[in-house]
Design an enzyme around this catalytic site. Structure first.
Site, PDB file in Angstrom:
ATOM      1  N   ASP A  25       0.480  -1.060  -0.070  1.00  0.00           N
ATOM      2  CA  ASP A  25      -0.429  -0.143  -0.134  1.00  0.00           C
ATOM      3  C   ASP A  25       1.246   0.549  -0.260  1.00  0.00           C
ATOM      4  O   ASP A  25       2.139   1.152   0.714  1.00  0.00           O
ATOM      5  CB  ASP A  25      -0.703  -0.179   0.937  1.00  0.00           C
ATOM      6  N   GLY A  26       0.100   1.796  -1.004  1.00  0.00           N
ATOM      7  CA  GLY A  26       1.575   3.889  -1.008  1.00  0.00           C
ATOM      8  C   GLY A  26       2.042   3.436  -1.636  1.00  0.00           C
ATOM      9  O   GLY A  26       2.285   4.781  -2.026  1.00  0.00           O
ATOM     10  N   ARG A  28       0.348   5.579  -4.632  1.00  0.00           N
ATOM     11  CA  ARG A  28      -0.165   6.897  -5.226  1.00  0.00           C
ATOM     12  C   ARG A  28       0.079   7.828  -3.998  1.00  0.00           C
ATOM     13  O   ARG A  28       0.817   9.171  -4.490  1.00  0.00           O
ATOM     14  CB  ARG A  28      -1.508   6.749  -5.233  1.00  0.00           C
ATOM     15  N   GLU A  72     -11.731  -4.028  -5.871  1.00  0.00           N
ATOM     16  CA  GLU A  72     -12.250  -2.294  -5.683  1.00  0.00           C
ATOM     17  C   GLU A  72     -11.563  -1.473  -6.553  1.00  0.00           C
ATOM     18  O   GLU A  72     -11.500  -0.391  -7.346  1.00  0.00           O
ATOM     19  CB  GLU A  72     -11.557  -2.155  -4.170  1.00  0.00           C
ATOM     20  N   ASN A  73      -9.886  -2.251  -6.988  1.00  0.00           N
ATOM     21  CA  ASN A  73      -9.017  -0.470  -7.818  1.00  0.00           C
ATOM     22  C   ASN A  73      -9.477  -0.492  -9.117  1.00  0.00           C
ATOM     23  O   ASN A  73      -9.296   0.004 -10.205  1.00  0.00           O
ATOM     24  CB  ASN A  73      -7.815  -1.534  -7.603  1.00  0.00           C
ATOM     25  N   PHE A  74     -10.622  -1.436  -9.616  1.00  0.00           N
ATOM     26  CA  PHE A  74     -10.956  -1.504 -10.739  1.00  0.00           C
ATOM     27  C   PHE A  74     -11.683   0.124 -11.069  1.00  0.00           C
ATOM     28  O   PHE A  74     -11.833   0.398 -12.048  1.00  0.00           O
ATOM     29  CB  PHE A  74     -11.988  -2.280 -10.765  1.00  0.00           C
ATOM     30  N   SER A 204      -8.110  -5.497   4.809  1.00  0.00           N
ATOM     31  CA  SER A 204      -8.274  -5.121   3.409  1.00  0.00           C
ATOM     32  C   SER A 204      -8.926  -6.639   2.331  1.00  0.00           C
ATOM     33  O   SER A 204      -8.687  -6.782   1.747  1.00  0.00           O
ATOM     34  CB  SER A 204      -7.555  -4.524   2.593  1.00  0.00           C
ATOM     35  N   GLU A 215      -5.583 -17.927  11.772  1.00  0.00           N
ATOM     36  CA  GLU A 215      -4.725 -16.685  12.572  1.00  0.00           C
ATOM     37  C   GLU A 215      -3.507 -15.944  12.371  1.00  0.00           C
ATOM     38  O   GLU A 215      -2.666 -16.458  13.525  1.00  0.00           O
ATOM     39  CB  GLU A 215      -5.044 -17.450  14.543  1.00  0.00           C
TER      40      GLU A 215
END
EC number: 2.5.1.89
Length: 256
Positions: A25-26, A28, A72-74, A204, A215
């Protein structure tokens, strides 16, 4: 000093996770912070991915799953999607020519909804998978068009089809059967450790069965993915090691 700290961290780790899953992540936000276009941030993130794969191999991590692109990135802008798909194609093509892949016997596999990918990207993915199909040294799983709930839905549909066709009965359905349909014939063991960069403390919808269901340990860190260092990976591994040492102490106490 950084090299010394890396050595000190490594000495603290007795238990090495077999399977690490990484939420990269990160990209952008890194680009925005440094006055770059999003595409440049993704490119720098891809460079970091290559470094992390080298570190994982060096540290003895046999399986690594990388969350490269979610369902979701679409929703992102068309220009950004086109740039991402082009970058993915470039990296999958590079796999086939990378001597490290062949020397270390690294098998590359995609997990995710293949029906959502552009045809040219999907073809390149298949070629990379076929090129490395027989390798068993290390496994790199790339999560593209991936969503954990979507994955479980597809597994449920697959099982229902087999029940309808008379290949299974309701009584045959157990955890091992579901896990087999989730992996679709790929050998992917439970996740030992999830790592998320970018200072966002959530998993996510990533590998809910293989990670949350088993776990796994979780390590959240502040650096954006392009800034991720070997020190950050070792810190994550230390969290897993601490968890395993605690389990060991509890088991020994219960055995007394």
């Amino acid at each position: 000093m950084e090299a010394l700290y890396e050595r000190l961290l490594r000495l603290q780790i007795r238990y090495v996770p077999r399977h690490i899953a990484v939420i990269q992540d990160g990209n952008r936000r890194f680009a925005k912070t440094h006055g770059m276009q999003n595409a440049e941030g993704h490119k720098l993130g891809a460079d970091t991915t290559e470094k992390v794969l080298d570190w994982a191999s060096e540290l003895g991590i046999k399986y690594i799953t990388l969350y490269a692109f979610s369902t979701e990135n679409f929703r992102r802008e068309t220009d950004e999607l086109d740039a991402l798909f082009s970058l993915f194609k470039e990296k999958f093509r590079a796999v086939m020519a990378d001597e490290r892949v062949h020397r270390n016997k690294i098998r590359v596999q995609m997990i995710g909804d293949r029906s959502l990918l552009p045809a040219d990207l999907l073809q390149t993915v298949k070629e990379a998978e076929e090129t490395t199909r027989e390798y068993t040294g290390y496994y790199v799983n790339i999560a593209l068009a991936y969503g954990g709930r979507n994955e479980i839905v597809h597994a449920a549909r697959s099982i229902l089809r087999e029940v309808k066709d008379g290949l299974l009965t309701a009584g045959d359905i157990d955890a091992d059967l579901v896990e087999g349909h989730l992996n679709r014939g790929m050998h992917i063991p439970p996740v030992d450790l999830i790592v998320r960069t970018g200072n966002d403390c959530r998993t996510s919808n990533f590998l809910p069965w293989l990670a949350n269901g088993h776990e796994s340990a979780v390590y959240f860190c502040a650096p954006y993915w392009p800034s991720f260092r070997k020190i950050d990976l070792l810190r994550a591994m230390r969290v897993y090691d601490q968890r395993m040492r605690l389990k060991e102490r509890l088991q020994n106490r219960n055995a007394e």
